[in-house]
Write an enzyme that holds these catalytic residues in place. Structure first.
Site, PDB file in Angstrom:
ATOM      1  CB  SER A  81      10.258  54.225  33.395  1.00 55.16           C
ATOM      2  OG  SER A  81      10.406  54.797  34.631  1.00 55.16           O
ATOM      3  CE  LYS A 115       6.135  58.502  39.186  1.00 55.35           C
ATOM      4  NZ  LYS A 115       6.418  57.439  40.095  1.00 55.35           N
ATOM      5  NE  ARG A 136       8.412  50.057  34.513  1.00 53.64           N
ATOM      6  CZ  ARG A 136       9.684  50.396  34.685  1.00 53.64           C
ATOM      7  NH1 ARG A 136      10.291  50.095  35.792  1.00 53.64           N
ATOM      8  NH2 ARG A 136      10.325  51.045  33.754  1.00 53.64           N
ATOM      9  CB  CYS A 409      40.524  49.447  61.585  1.00 51.65           C
ATOM     10  SG  CYS A 409      39.256  48.352  60.929  1.00 51.65           S
TER      11      CYS A 409
END
Ligand code: IVH
Length: 669
Positions: A81, A115, A136, A409
């Site tokens: 990386s 990139k 990868r 809630c």
């Protein structure tokens, strides 16, 4: 005989040329029938007249016409990386470190390129013929995408030229153009269960890894080369740049936006220039990459764990967009914590469609002081996670539009409690709150726990709401009748779920522990608990003191573990899984998990953009670290935010490892 050999050679050459036109340029000049005729003729002649067929003959090659099996299963060399910098100062630090390697005052050359924001793939060629393509993955083993790679443009299936390395790896990025992404994403809505991809990268990744590629997408992906491993093939060329140009001549696509230079100014100008040009490029990029050109020097400079020290990604700052707040919803997590989520008119940032962002907690919500209709500034933290940076203030607000934390809630209407530090509201009705039960079960059957094929959130949530499913045991009793009565669950899905449940007989102890979603017990702690206790019985019979002996387990987590394992109901579920449903729990062989935060004394200095102090402290403690308030020689790691204080200076003086927030985000991810 000589005549025949010449005929075979000619046929081989002409077919190689046709292959080149078809596979590399995508411009065939003969019909498929004619091609097949020539191909079969060559095959016939080779078999009849040659003792040994040349490995470079097109009849011996992989391709859409003939696939040859390969035994390769993983990258031949690891796919590394890149380390990132986000500003000029940090880039200069990198540059200065490299310049120290100067020998005899000879300048060090850098190759700077884009990139590319795509999917990294590794193409393996033998004698110039494509054998395998992997994503990868974890850098060592990727996913085999050989079949689909043939639908990607600019991946030559056989190379142009004559002499190639016996074996080589060509690395690069599979991309989709921004234009195609937007077009396809609209179409995709129709045939992909209304799921849209959030970026060209995600669409490309989804496509590449699919069993069967949709024909709409077949020719829409393309490959750009940005690396190679030729195993000393061009021994005398000590230059990435020069070798890249050779590779280009073999038929690979090398992007033209690059510079080759030894000057800091030139590199910074290249960065600024590309930053300006970014929106006009056909595909997504997120920065530039600066690489030392000399391969010999690269070896000398070396590597740190997963990335090379001779290259760096100089990333562009995350872009900011303005949009309108539509509303804020409140979500109940599996541990009862309520998280506000802002919904706004969708915006595109760095190629991704963003329409909601988490507000994390009450503190953040208060700070933002939101009203429906507010003009929000949105960006993506670390260029990934959507985040509200702020809003445009108005003179007059309609009080009715103010966003307030609910008192009850949103799932079970139980009165919410606020945590001691006043940061989080939570629902304490954990046994009956339907959202909490659902989220716990979703976690239980997720990929990282009890992985059951097709038993996803939609199915689980229906089973909880409509069929009163309350714990994992209920799911092991599932049958076809129940599944058929659910909405949007097809025959195939039902079959997969039942098959997968029937076949599920083994799980490692760490995953077993993790699946219960005990507060504060993440994957790292689960692995460490599993290593320490070796069996579920030992865990069940442990005291708080025992739990405290495990690396990374503090007082709070020890208490949560103790409470969880001493509850009769939980023990019943565990014993039922083991005895009735024959779940076999395997010991973990692995060592204690290696989180960079595990067992580390950590010090934070300066303000962090993405976390409050309490948030980051909680997060790190869950990963097994001790967060300290002041400097001492025992500190292992320092996290540096904006405007760091004296702690930073002391850490530098004492040679303590310092990381910044971007690196922290990356590691936390
Ligand atoms: S070189 C050893 N060059 O970025 C160096 N990578 O964040 C390895 N990436 O996984 C990579 N553009 O897939 C290199 N011009 C470029 C790149 C690039 C994009 C990707 C690459 C890598 C990721 C690391």
């Amino acid at each position: 005989m000589c005549k025949i050999k010449k005929k075979i050679k000619d046929l081989q050459n002409i077919i190689i040329y046709y292959n080149y036109l078809y596979f590399i340029l995508g411009k065939p000049i003969i019909s498929d029938d004619r091609y097949d005729y020539l191909f079969n003729k060559l095959k016939f002649l080779e078999n009849k007249y040659l003792k040994k067929i040349n490995i470079n003959s097109p009849t011996q090659l992989v391709g859409s016409r003939i696939f040859q099996k390969s035994i390769l299963k993983k990258h031949l060399t690891p796919m590394l990386s890149l380390n990132n910098v986000f500003n000029k100062i940090d880039f200069i630090k990198f540059y200065s470190k490299i310049i120290k390697y100067k020998n005899n005052n000879k300048n060090i050359n850098f190759f700077c390129e884009l990139k590319f924001d795509g999917i990294a793939v590794n193409l393996i060629y033998e004698y110039g013929v494509l054998k395998k393509a992997f994503t990868r993955g974890d850098g060592l083993i990727g996913e085999d995408v050989t079949k689909n790679i043939f639908f990607v443009q600019d991946v030559p299936y056989c190379l142009k030229g004559k002499h190639f390395p016996k074996i080589m790896e060509i690395r690069g990025e599979v991309l989709m153009s921004k234009k195609d992404f937007f077009k396809l994403n609209k179409k995709y809505l129709k045939f992909n269960n209304n799921v849209q991809f959030s970026s060209a990268r995600n669409l490309a990744s989804g496509t590449l890894r699919k069993k069967k590629i949709n024909k709409l997408i077949k020719r829409k992906l393309f490959f750009i080369c940005h690396g190679f491993e030729l195993f000393n093939y061009f021994k005398n060329l000590d230059s990435y740049y020069k070798i890249l140009m050779k590779i280009k001549n073999w038929g690979f696509n090398v992007n033209k936006n690059f510079i080759f230079s030894n000057s800091l100014n030139n590199i910074i100008n290249f960065y600024l220039n590309i930053k300006n040009k970014r929106s006009k490029l056909k595909f997504d990029i997120d920065g530039i990459v600066i690489k030392v050109d000399s391969l010999k020097l690269r070896k000398k400079i070396g590597y740190v764990s997963k990335y090379p020290k001779w290259a760096i990604a100089f990333k562009f700052p995350s872009k900011q967009k303005t949009t309108k707040l539509l509303n804020v919803s409140f979500h109940v997590g599996r541990t009862g914590i309520i998280t506000p989520v802002a919904h706004f008119k969708s915006v595109i940032i760095s190629g991704a469609v963003i329409k909601k962002a988490s507000i994390y907690n009450n503190n953040e919500l208060k700070k933002l002081n939101l009203y429906v209709g507010d003009k929000l500034f949105i960006s993506r933290a670390g260029d990934v996670i959507p985040k509200i940076i702020g809003k445009k203030n108005k003179q007059n607000y309609n009080i009715l539009n103010k966003i307030k934390f609910p008192k009850k809630c949103p799932s079970c209407s139980y009165y919410l409690k606020i945590s001691k530090d006043k940061i989080n509201y939570y629902c304490t009705n954990s046994l009956l709150c339907i959202d909490q039960i659902t989220k716990r079960l979703i976690h239980f059957f997720s990929k990282t726990s009890f992985k059951i094929k097709d038993l996803g959130p939609q199915v689980i949530s229906q089973l909880v709401k409509k069929k009163n499913f309350r714990n994992p045991i209920d799911f092991f009793k599932l049958n076809l009748e129940i599944l058929n009565s659910l909405h949007n669950v097809g025959k195939k899905t039902s079959k997969n779920i039942l098959n997968s449940l029937n076949k599920f007989h083994t799980i490692s102890l760490d995953k077993f522990i993790y699946s219960f979603g005990i507060k504060g017990v993440g994957q790292v702690s689960s692995m460490n608990l599993s290593k320490y206790f070796s069996s579920i019985n030992n865990l069940i019979n442990s005291t708080k003191q025992d739990f405290l002996k495990v690396p990374g387990i503090g007082k709070l987590i020890a208490k949560n573990l103790y409470i969880f394992f001493s509850k009769k109901k939980n023990k019943q579920i565990i014993y039922n899984l083991i005895n009735k449903f024959k779940i076999n729990i395997l010991k973990n062989k692995k060592k204690y998990l290696n989180s960079i935060f595990l067992n580390k004394n950590i010090l934070i200095t300066g303000e962090l953009k993405n976390f409050s102090r309490t948030e980051i402290k909680n997060k790190l403690e869950k990963l097994g670290s001790n967060v300290k308030n002041s400097f001492s020689k025992n500190i292992d790691l320092v996290i540096k935010g904006k405007n760091p204080g004296i702690k930073l200076i002391k850490s530098i003086q004492n040679n303590i490892k310092i990381i910044d927030e971007n690196y922290l985000l990356k590691k936390l991810k």
